[in-house]
Design a protein around this motif. Structure first.
Motif, PDB file in Angstrom:
ATOM      1  N   MET A   1     -21.066   8.873 -18.128  1.00  0.00           N
ATOM      2  CA  MET A   1     -21.016   7.456 -17.811  1.00  0.00           C
ATOM      3  C   MET A   1     -19.842   7.173 -16.870  1.00  0.00           C
ATOM      4  O   MET A   1     -18.753   7.710 -17.036  1.00  0.00           O
ATOM      5  N   ALA A   2     -20.094   6.313 -15.869  1.00  0.00           N
ATOM      6  CA  ALA A   2     -19.046   5.981 -14.896  1.00  0.00           C
ATOM      7  C   ALA A   2     -17.887   5.268 -15.607  1.00  0.00           C
ATOM      8  O   ALA A   2     -18.101   4.347 -16.391  1.00  0.00           O
ATOM      9  N   GLN A   3     -16.669   5.714 -15.319  1.00  0.00           N
ATOM     10  CA  GLN A   3     -15.505   5.171 -16.035  1.00  0.00           C
ATOM     11  C   GLN A   3     -14.942   3.911 -15.388  1.00  0.00           C
ATOM     12  O   GLN A   3     -14.120   3.223 -16.000  1.00  0.00           O
ATOM     13  N   LEU A   4     -15.341   3.644 -14.136  1.00  0.00           N
ATOM     14  CA  LEU A   4     -14.788   2.469 -13.449  1.00  0.00           C
ATOM     15  C   LEU A   4     -15.906   1.531 -12.997  1.00  0.00           C
ATOM     16  O   LEU A   4     -15.782   0.859 -11.969  1.00  0.00           O
ATOM     17  N   GLU A   5     -16.977   1.467 -13.774  1.00  0.00           N
ATOM     18  CA  GLU A   5     -18.147   0.674 -13.395  1.00  0.00           C
ATOM     19  C   GLU A   5     -17.751  -0.773 -13.063  1.00  0.00           C
ATOM     20  O   GLU A   5     -17.106  -1.453 -13.882  1.00  0.00           O
ATOM     21  N   SER A   6     -18.072  -1.181 -11.838  1.00  0.00           N
ATOM     22  CA  SER A   6     -17.825  -2.552 -11.369  1.00  0.00           C
ATOM     23  C   SER A   6     -16.351  -2.948 -11.314  1.00  0.00           C
ATOM     24  O   SER A   6     -16.030  -4.138 -11.167  1.00  0.00           O
ATOM     25  N   ARG A   7     -15.441  -1.988 -11.461  1.00  0.00           N
ATOM     26  CA  ARG A   7     -14.017  -2.298 -11.292  1.00  0.00           C
ATOM     27  C   ARG A   7     -13.751  -2.531  -9.805  1.00  0.00           C
ATOM     28  O   ARG A   7     -14.417  -1.969  -8.946  1.00  0.00           O
ATOM     29  N   ARG A   8     -12.744  -3.344  -9.515  1.00  0.00           N
ATOM     30  CA  ARG A   8     -12.367  -3.613  -8.130  1.00  0.00           C
ATOM     31  C   ARG A   8     -10.991  -3.012  -7.894  1.00  0.00           C
ATOM     32  O   ARG A   8     -10.023  -3.427  -8.546  1.00  0.00           O
ATOM     33  N   ALA A   9     -10.949  -2.022  -7.009  1.00  0.00           N
ATOM     34  CA  ALA A   9      -9.716  -1.255  -6.819  1.00  0.00           C
ATOM     35  C   ALA A   9      -9.192  -1.402  -5.401  1.00  0.00           C
ATOM     36  O   ALA A   9      -9.971  -1.398  -4.441  1.00  0.00           O
ATOM     37  N   ILE A  10      -7.874  -1.514  -5.283  1.00  0.00           N
ATOM     38  CA  ILE A  10      -7.218  -1.487  -3.973  1.00  0.00           C
ATOM     39  C   ILE A  10      -6.360  -0.222  -3.908  1.00  0.00           C
ATOM     40  O   ILE A  10      -5.600   0.069  -4.846  1.00  0.00           O
ATOM     41  N   VAL A  11      -6.507   0.524  -2.825  1.00  0.00           N
ATOM     42  CA  VAL A  11      -5.784   1.783  -2.644  1.00  0.00           C
ATOM     43  C   VAL A  11      -4.991   1.704  -1.350  1.00  0.00           C
ATOM     44  O   VAL A  11      -5.582   1.471  -0.277  1.00  0.00           O
ATOM     45  N   THR A  12      -3.680   1.878  -1.423  1.00  0.00           N
ATOM     46  CA  THR A  12      -2.877   1.948  -0.195  1.00  0.00           C
ATOM     47  C   THR A  12      -2.845   3.404   0.284  1.00  0.00           C
ATOM     48  O   THR A  12      -3.003   4.330  -0.506  1.00  0.00           O
ATOM     49  N   GLY A  13      -2.656   3.572   1.572  1.00  0.00           N
ATOM     50  CA  GLY A  13      -2.708   4.932   2.124  1.00  0.00           C
ATOM     51  C   GLY A  13      -4.114   5.495   2.056  1.00  0.00           C
ATOM     52  O   GLY A  13      -4.314   6.712   1.987  1.00  0.00           O
ATOM     53  N   ALA A  14      -5.107   4.596   2.107  1.00  0.00           N
ATOM     54  CA  ALA A  14      -6.505   4.994   1.888  1.00  0.00           C
ATOM     55  C   ALA A  14      -7.055   5.868   3.000  1.00  0.00           C
ATOM     56  O   ALA A  14      -8.103   6.496   2.830  1.00  0.00           O
ATOM     57  N   ALA A  15      -6.370   5.922   4.140  1.00  0.00           N
ATOM     58  CA  ALA A  15      -6.818   6.788   5.228  1.00  0.00           C
ATOM     59  C   ALA A  15      -6.250   8.198   5.107  1.00  0.00           C
ATOM     60  O   ALA A  15      -6.663   9.099   5.835  1.00  0.00           O
ATOM     61  N   GLY A  16      -5.288   8.391   4.214  1.00  0.00           N
ATOM     62  CA  GLY A  16      -4.599   9.676   4.113  1.00  0.00           C
ATOM     63  C   GLY A  16      -5.388  10.700   3.317  1.00  0.00           C
ATOM     64  O   GLY A  16      -6.461  10.407   2.768  1.00  0.00           O
ATOM     65  N   ALA A  17      -4.825  11.906   3.248  1.00  0.00           N
ATOM     66  CA  ALA A  17      -5.538  13.018   2.599  1.00  0.00           C
ATOM     67  C   ALA A  17      -5.840  12.694   1.137  1.00  0.00           C
ATOM     68  O   ALA A  17      -6.985  12.818   0.684  1.00  0.00           O
ATOM     69  N   LEU A  18      -4.837  12.291   0.379  1.00  0.00           N
ATOM     70  CA  LEU A  18      -5.059  12.005  -1.042  1.00  0.00           C
ATOM     71  C   LEU A  18      -5.743  10.654  -1.232  1.00  0.00           C
ATOM     72  O   LEU A  18      -6.633  10.509  -2.074  1.00  0.00           O
TER      73      LEU A  18
END
Ligand SMILES: NC(=O)c1ccc[n+]([C@@H]2O[C@H](COP(=O)([O-])OP(=O)(O)OC[C@H]3O[C@@H](n4cnc5c(N)ncnc54)[C@H](O)[C@@H]3O)[C@@H](O)[C@H]2O)c1
Length: 250
Positions: A1-18
């Motif tokens: 089962m998906a653990q983040l179903e319908s969660r809204r996440a913001i990620v900084t450095g989203a263009a980077g490797a990690l």
């Protein structure tokens, strides 16, 4: 089962490797993702990976060291995502500079790139999380904050800034715990990112010789650790600094 179903996440450095891997794994776990980074082309590439996993993507190119610009960009992401449940502060990066000859500009740049931007993005999402009485913040620190960097001489400013991230994590965890917001940090050791491909065989062997497991970190495994902190099982975990370093910092 998906653990983040319908969660809204913001990620900084989203263009980077990690950051790109974190966004993709988050999407596979059911989250819609908003990305912030300086690199507009890299953001678009990450967006393709999120959409290929069947989730919504929105990205904004911004200098994360610019407080006002980050507040505006983040407000736009929160608006388009319909709220924010998770923030991953992943943007950052080191620069080798020996302390005895370091300029104040280099010191300040490292603080801005590795600590100020965590303040800027966290400050931008926290009012929404407090209003919702729910939120998860995960900060990417570094083994350098815990062990001084060891193999990389000239990492004092980076290590100091990342140690600041750990201090911020613990103090903020206490400040917002009763309001349903958790704040944790990951302290990665050397990860198997494309940046490591330029290691000479000698340097690779010297690095592995310091890691008890003799393994570089797998970015997918790092992302799954963040999923744990952001997901249902992480609800009562806060103020933790999780080393993902094969025992390098022991
Ligand atoms: N890769 C590793 O082995 C490793 C180990 C320990 C810690 N870390 C940390 O993990 C994080 C990600 O590392 P990575 O390997 O993906 O690095 P990376 O260089 O591939 O990605 C970093 C991203 O941050 C962005 N960024 C940097 N400064 C910015 C700014 N002022 N405004 C907007 N965006 C900015 C860059 O554009 C880039 O896309 C960093 O905080 C790094 O210090 C990485």
């Amino acid at each position: 089962m998906a653990q983040l179903e319908s969660r809204r996440a913001i990620v900084t450095g989203a263009a980077g490797a990690l950051g790109a891997v974190i966004c993709e794994v988050f999407a596979r776990e059911g989250a819609n993702v908003g990305g912030l980074d300086l690199n507009a082309d890299g953001l678009a590439a990450t967006g393709e990976r999120v959409r290929a996993a069947g989730r919504e993507w929105t990205g904004t190119a911004v200098d994360l060291t610019d407080f006002d610009a980050v507040q505006d960009a983040t407000a736009g992401l929160i608006d388009r995502l319909g709220g924010v449940d998770v923030l991953v502060n992943c943007a950052g990066g080191g620069a080798v500079s020996f302390f005895h000859e370091m300029s104040p500009e280099t010191w300040r740049t490292q603080m801005a790139r590795n600590l100020d931007q965590v303040f800027n993005a966290t400050r931008a999402v926290l009012p929404s999380m407090l209003a919702a009485r729910s939120g998860r913040i995960i900060n990417i620190a570094s083994i350098a904050a815990v062990s001084g960097g060891r193999l990389v001489r000239g990492a004092t400013a980076y290590a100091a800034a990342k140690a600041g991230v750990i201090g911020l994590t613990k103090a903020l965890a206490i400040e917002v715990a009763e309001q349903g917001v958790t704040v944790n940090a990951i302290a990665p050791g050397a990860q198997a990112t494309p940046g490591r491909d330029k290691d000479t065989p000698e340097r690779r062997e010297a690095l592995l010789a310091q890691i008890p497991t003799r393994l570089l970190g797998n970015p997918e495994h790092l992302a799954e650790a963040i999923v744990f902190l952001a997901g249902p099982a992480g609800v009562n975990v806060t103020g933790v600094v999780l080393p993902l370093d094969g025992g390098h910092s022991i």
